[in-house]
Design an enzyme around this catalytic site. Structure first.
Site, mmCIF file in Angstrom:
data_model
loop_
_atom_site.group_PDB
_atom_site.id
_atom_site.type_symbol
_atom_site.label_atom_id
_atom_site.label_comp_id
_atom_site.label_asym_id
_atom_site.label_seq_id
_atom_site.Cartn_x
_atom_site.Cartn_y
_atom_site.Cartn_z
ATOM 1 N N TRP A 137 93.224 17.399 7.646
ATOM 2 C CA TRP A 137 93.129 15.929 7.738
ATOM 3 C C TRP A 137 93.717 15.251 6.505
ATOM 4 O O TRP A 137 94.013 14.072 6.525
ATOM 5 C CB TRP A 137 91.675 15.503 7.946
ATOM 6 C CG TRP A 137 90.775 15.626 6.727
ATOM 7 C CD1 TRP A 137 90.707 16.681 5.865
ATOM 8 C CD2 TRP A 137 89.849 14.653 6.247
ATOM 9 N NE1 TRP A 137 89.781 16.437 4.890
ATOM 10 C CE2 TRP A 137 89.235 15.198 5.101
ATOM 11 C CE3 TRP A 137 89.473 13.383 6.675
ATOM 12 C CZ2 TRP A 137 88.267 14.505 4.376
ATOM 13 C CZ3 TRP A 137 88.499 12.692 5.956
ATOM 14 C CH2 TRP A 137 87.906 13.252 4.812
ATOM 15 N N ASP A 138 93.855 16.045 5.411
ATOM 16 C CA ASP A 138 94.476 15.531 4.190
ATOM 17 C C ASP A 138 95.758 14.763 4.513
ATOM 18 O O ASP A 138 96.059 13.740 3.903
ATOM 19 C CB ASP A 138 94.836 16.687 3.253
ATOM 20 C CG ASP A 138 93.652 17.571 2.898
ATOM 21 O OD1 ASP A 138 92.905 17.950 3.805
ATOM 22 O OD2 ASP A 138 93.516 17.894 1.701
ATOM 23 N N GLU A 192 81.643 18.635 2.827
ATOM 24 C CA GLU A 192 81.568 20.008 3.341
ATOM 25 C C GLU A 192 80.472 20.845 2.678
ATOM 26 O O GLU A 192 80.330 22.024 2.984
ATOM 27 C CB GLU A 192 82.941 20.685 3.194
ATOM 28 C CG GLU A 192 83.989 20.027 4.086
ATOM 29 C CD GLU A 192 85.402 20.522 3.820
ATOM 30 O OE1 GLU A 192 85.647 21.061 2.721
ATOM 31 O OE2 GLU A 192 86.256 20.353 4.709
ATOM 32 N N LYS A 213 79.649 16.855 -1.682
ATOM 33 C CA LYS A 213 81.013 17.152 -2.131
ATOM 34 C C LYS A 213 81.797 15.845 -2.249
ATOM 35 O O LYS A 213 82.496 15.600 -3.207
ATOM 36 C CB LYS A 213 81.680 18.093 -1.135
ATOM 37 C CG LYS A 213 83.007 18.664 -1.600
ATOM 38 C CD LYS A 213 83.525 19.674 -0.570
ATOM 39 C CE LYS A 213 84.812 20.342 -1.019
ATOM 40 N NZ LYS A 213 85.368 21.218 0.037
ATOM 41 N N GLN A 214 81.675 15.044 -1.243
ATOM 42 C CA GLN A 214 82.188 13.674 -1.288
ATOM 43 C C GLN A 214 81.320 12.878 -0.336
ATOM 44 O O GLN A 214 80.708 13.437 0.561
ATOM 45 C CB GLN A 214 83.656 13.605 -0.904
ATOM 46 C CG GLN A 214 83.965 14.006 0.529
ATOM 47 C CD GLN A 214 85.454 14.159 0.769
ATOM 48 O OE1 GLN A 214 85.959 15.265 0.832
ATOM 49 N NE2 GLN A 214 86.141 13.065 0.886
#
Lengths: 733, 733
Positions: free
Chosen positions: B339-340, B479, B591-592
């Site tokens: 998805w980056d 994640e 993680k984010q």
């Protein structure tokens, strides 16, 4: 965000740059300087606190050196028994580590001269703590040194033991200088008093720990310390302050008592109030000394960084010490004072902190006796200042290099005998100070005597030969060429010196006739002597090639092998070591260009613009910049000549000398001269500040990407603000 | 001085940062990327040239990977028999060294994508040469790779031997991918042709050396090369150019012939003309993509550096490949596309290089079949894109981590199964592209099919439970928490997706009825299916705490252990590894922040400003930024919320991810998503660019020290320039 351009950071920990950060993060207050070693130590670190004026000549050394004082930083912390250390790697994946560094950041706040270290550390027990160390050397009371430690528990419920000591078991890289070490430990106060072996200075430190109880006080032969233990729960924290005071026998007859009283009193005042007073003093420092640059952030930070290092070494309260070539930030050059001070470090102080400049000049005045002894010993008259100077005023340049690590050979060092321009450099600094400050009183009482008696020296030094005056066996700024005849720098500056001396005497006769009479009598300024000065002015050789319309660095220079230095780009070191000592000596490669230095100091007097350009284009491609003093002067002169590409290139080089460790020897200390040179390259070079008959004037030529430069200088006691905007022309005072 | 903010330097050589510079100095042209290894090699270097689309699945590997091509950089030079190598230290002081590096500088010119290495090298004979290497991957003809070497003799009269080869003896970190290696060596032209083991792609390189004679051509099984010998006198020089061409079976049926023809032709054109054409193409790239910032030089350089790395990986001439998470600059993530690409790397291209953005979206369109297969295999309808994608369109996420170095344990990787938001991310990118570009033709022919068929997937995926729709077993952007129920990010984005799909279908019915009919039939968009979409929109769970007026990241999140992340500052790594896998899984450490990502993507739709602030203040102190994707998104959202301190802090973090190797894994390649995120943080975050009904609009909130930001975007085929000045308000289009 203002902060961004006022601080330097280390993140994460860079053990491979340990000694780099020790130097660039040094703190100080003009009384002492302390390298940025960790409170708890680190393998192969180089802790040192250097106190102005405390020199000692150990029997094993050729010359005296500034003495490393006891280590006042000493704080050792254990977390559940694991010593806090900056260990970054798990060495054995199968065993629990003996402590592990999980986080690290150091920040030097340039604006208030405060060093902070933040650490995230996990003990073997798993307990994890965040520890923040702060330290500053108070500018408000220069005897007072402050540390604060804050410990926050992030994980676990650790038992934390803190030990705070003063460690007198110190040497200068293995050379012991202290004797009669006495320690004190009672009621939470610890102290160390010791005396230097040869010179007999006594230094005393006393220290206490604030905001902590209970406290155990432990006597020890060389490291008295206090200890406390605290149990903390998760998210709990403890803060304690260590307040230390230092006095020496240069300050008081009983330094031990003074240090104890001072430490007590400062502890009463408390860390926060001490920091506030310190911060206020620094705000005043920066108000006068900061140069603001818009459009070049690297240069902005470099200028603040270099100004910081000059200010932390500048003796504000002491007119009997001076700033060594490596400031107080390392053992390089043993703390000795060179021409670096007068021609590189002093000008920014002369213009922005004139009181400190006066102190530094008084240091020379108080050593006139030594300069006179050196002249006599060498068969000359007047005052001949030592190339390297310490507390005594005697010549302290070593005669030999250290032995080569492989073959044991040593190289003879000739600068002590032959780099005689130092006396004129001092005279130059005095007159520059006088013209900017308008401090007639200093000139009449002190400065004139130096300028005139060093002129007396030159009068006796010049050699009359074949109807001309010459100077043989000199070393100019370019130290790659030793013992040359008719160094253009030295000869031409001697003329300048004698002209200035005659003018000064005339000025004194008019404005201070008593001083004129006093000095005329004391220095034996007979009409015959003055006539000889004029004769030397008229007939001194200034090596010049009339055909090529350029100066010759010294007799026979162009007979040497020509080696184009630019071919050696992008060299990492100097060309000189690449060529080897013998070949380099026989070549035209210059450590720095004498003629560029001459053009910096006396500008138009050197010759027409055409001649100055010829000089530049001749010597620039021959210059190695093997000296850290070279690039800034080249930037200055290139800017004045309108050679802006070269000016920028040289300025960038100068700006990186310490910040990027361009010369590879930052571990030995800050390059004080390069630091002062950077300021001059901006103010005298890019901004073209000079004294016209009506006062300070600008003649700016800025690098194209600089948008705006702002600085202050003092002129006759008045602070004047200058702003230069690009495109230039919008300059105002 | 413009150059200062358009280049990166390494000076002197930093062997300890070998792999850092290999990555950040990579060159490329959207066809291939080449890491910045030295022509002659270096111990433990990691040479690699990655060509878009050339994947191979070796039997020993779980999944396919991009294949390292033969090494075209290969040039070996000897000086009087001493091999030129980057040896910086004399290892034995008593023996003459086998060559010594005296000088070194590397410069990456971002403006024209050219890497230069300057070297000063002394051979054992004492001969000293200055060697300048240049290289670029032509943007004007993407098959052409150019090198120039200039050797100048500084000292001595050396014999210089140059060997130029193509080295096919290469592996991906030990995994061999090439078979049928055939070499060619005749008349000065060398070539290599090889085929990948499993996937059967053929790649061919051909190379010749210009401006050199005589030339010996040497056949070799894996490394054909040419050799020349030249004797030079002092100050003499030789210049030669190596021109290489690369073709694959993806380009043509006979890559060997194509490469040879192309190398010949390019050699005829010559280095200078090739460089000029390349430079012109880059000027056009930068005209559209550069963001100018005044007042923050670090950010300026970081933005150019990150844009450079996106542009060198961006497939301008190929709509059947996409950009992997680590671009083409390293083996990290095996070249796979995540998805980056759609949410991080694409937006700067969508707005500044829309043709490239279209290519990247076509890559997904061409892999709809794979996405449909994945949906079927998992029991769903429609198109379910793989979390990791390669050439085939199949799911290529590995199921297991590599074994732990000590105990051999492996961790199950669930993202391939459960990080299902990828399908919506792609739909988001398509609609963003369409709205900015106005490319209705793309939407009608290709884009709409993706948006609608992925909507079909969600329609079949949503689980009806207790009168609501839910999504179980999801992984959101965070994640650290796997297989959670009702991920707020995924659930809310699913609603958004279905709303957009219904709107899109209505738009098609109005503006492209044929396509609407075609897609309705092909995708079986029955009224019942569309009614279910609306039902899901109405009844999908979006976890929300009505009392605290904030979103809940997923069901049960606040039951996990709370660990305040700021306590762990100034941590060097993530909090996650400090806590260990088990404890981290059971904690609230992120993680984010999923909700921050959600606020970035759909802004006001998430909730009122008060709710958004509650969300920020809840999740920000829980966020580890263990993902390189996190900081830029946080900067963007903080800026939109007016939290400027946090915005700056996060932006600085994002700007340092590769330049300062913040994440410690730069050796594996550039973080493409962080690079694209940085652009978005400035344009969408600080400048507040958004599409209003009337077109692009700004809503700027700049960091206080930023003086001015200027950038261009394309809107419906028109280039528009935006300037934001600080204080904001002086914004203009």
């Amino acid at each position: 965000m203002k902060r961004r351009l006022w601080q330097l950071n280390e993140y994460p920990f860079h053990p491979e740059k340990l000694l780099y950060y020790e130097t660039i993060f040094a703190i100080g207050n003009g009384y002492l300087g302390t390298r940025a070693t960790f409170e708890e130590g680190y393998p192969d670190d180089s802790p040192s606190t250097l106190v102005h004026g405390i020199f000692d000549h150990a029997p094993s050394m050729q010359v005296p050196e500034l003495v490393g004082a006891p280590n006042w930083l000493d704080i050792k912390i254990t977390v559940d028994g694991t010593p806090l250390r900056m260990i970054t790697e798990i060495l054995d994946m199968l065993k629990p580590p003996e402590g592990l560094l999980l986080g690290f950041r150091r920040t030097l706040e340039l604006d208030r001269a405060l060093l902070r270290r933040e650490v995230l550390f996990r003990a073997a027990s798993g307990a994890t703590v965040r520890v923040v160390f702060e330290r500053f050397a108070s500018l408000a009371d220069v005897h007072v040194l402050c540390q604060r430690v804050r410990i926050v528990v992030v994980e676990g419920t650790p038992e934390i033991v803190v030990e705070s000591g003063i460690d007198a078991d110190v040497t200068n890289n293995g050379v012991a200088h202290w004797k009669n070490i006495q320690t004190h430990a009672a009621d939470g106060l610890i102290g160390v008093t010791a005396t230097t072996q040869q010179s007999g200075y006594t230094l005393s430190m006393a220290s206490c720990l604030n905001r902590v109880s209970p406290l155990e006080t432990i006597a020890h032969d060389t490291r008295p310390h206090v200890r406390t233990l605290v149990n903390l729960g998760q998210n709990q924290e403890v803060v304690f302050d260590k307040i230390t005071s230092v006095y020496t026998s240069r300050d008081t007859v009983d330094p031990a008592q003074a240090a104890q009283n001072s430490a007590h009193a400062a502890a009463q005042t408390g860390y926060d109030a001490l920091l506030q007073a310190h911060t206020d003093e620094w705000a005043a420092y920066w108000r006068d000394t900061d140069i603001e640059i818009e459009g070049d952030e690297r240069s902005q930070v470099a200028l603040r960084f270099t100004a910081y290092h000059i200010l932390i070494a500048a003796p504000r309260h002491d007119d009997d010490v001076s700033i060594g070539a490596k400031t107080l930030s390392g053992y390089g050059y043993k703390g000795h004072v060179f021409w670096d001070t007068e021609l590189f470090i002093l000008p920014p102080l002369t213009l922005s902190q004139p009181k400190i400049a006066r102190n530094l000049l008084m240091y020379r005045y108080k050593r006139l006796a030594g300069a006179r002894r050196k002249a006599r010993a060498n068969g000359y008259e007047g005052a001949m200042f030592p190339w390297e100077s310490t507390d005594t005023g005697e010549e302290t340049t070593p005669q030999w290099s250290d032995p080569h690590p492989i073959d044991g050979t040593r190289i003879r060092i000739w600068t002590g005998e032959h780099e005689q321009h130092i006396s004129t450099d001092i005279a130059y600094a005095i007159l520059q100070y006088w013209r900017w400050s308008g401090d007639d009183e200093f000139l009449m009482k002190y400065g004139a005597e130096i300028v005139l008696d060093t002129a007396v020296f030159w009068g006796s030094r010049a050699e009359e030969k074949n109807g001309r005056y010459e100077l043989s066996q000199q070393i100019g700024p370019d130290e790659y060429h030793e013992n040359v005849d008719n160094s253009v720098f030295t000869n031409r500056m001697t003329i300048w010196h004698l002209v200035e001396a005659l003018n000064l005497l005339a000025w004194l006769q008019k404005h201070a006739p008593t001083d004129a009479e006093r000095l005329t009598a004391a220095l034996d300024l007979t009409p015959a002597r003055l006539a000889k000065w004029q004769d030397i002015i008229n007939r001194m050789v200034v090596p010049f090639d009339t055909e090529k319309q350029r100066h010759i660095q010294f007799d026979g220079f162009f007979d040497l092998e020509y080696i184009p230095v630019p071919n050696y780009e992008p060299r990492v070191g100097g060309v000189w070591p690449m060529l080897g000592h013998q070949r380099a000596l026989g070549s035209q490669v210059l450590k720095q260009a004498d003629i560029v230095m001459l053009m910096a100091l006396i500008g138009d007097q050197v010759g027409s613009r055409a001649i100055m350009l010829n000089n530049w284009h001749t010597y620039y491609p021959r210059t190695d910049h093997g000296s850290s003093l070279s690039p800034a002067m080249h930037a200055w002169v290139a800017a004045r000549l309108g050679l802006m590409d070269e000016a920028e290139y040289m300025f960038d080089h100068a700006a990186g000398i310490d910040l990027e460790d361009n010369k590879g020897n930052i571990r030995d200390g800050i390059h004080g001269a390069a630091s002062g040179g950077l300021w001059q390259a901006v103010v005298f070079g890019f901004c073209g500040l000079h004294l016209a008959e009506t006062g300070p004037k600008l003649d700016p030529r800025l690098p194209p990407h600089w948008k705006r430069v702002k600085f202050n200088v003092y002129y006759r006691g008045e602070r004047r603000e200058f702003v230069v905007e690009n495109p230039v022309g919008v300059a105002r005072a």
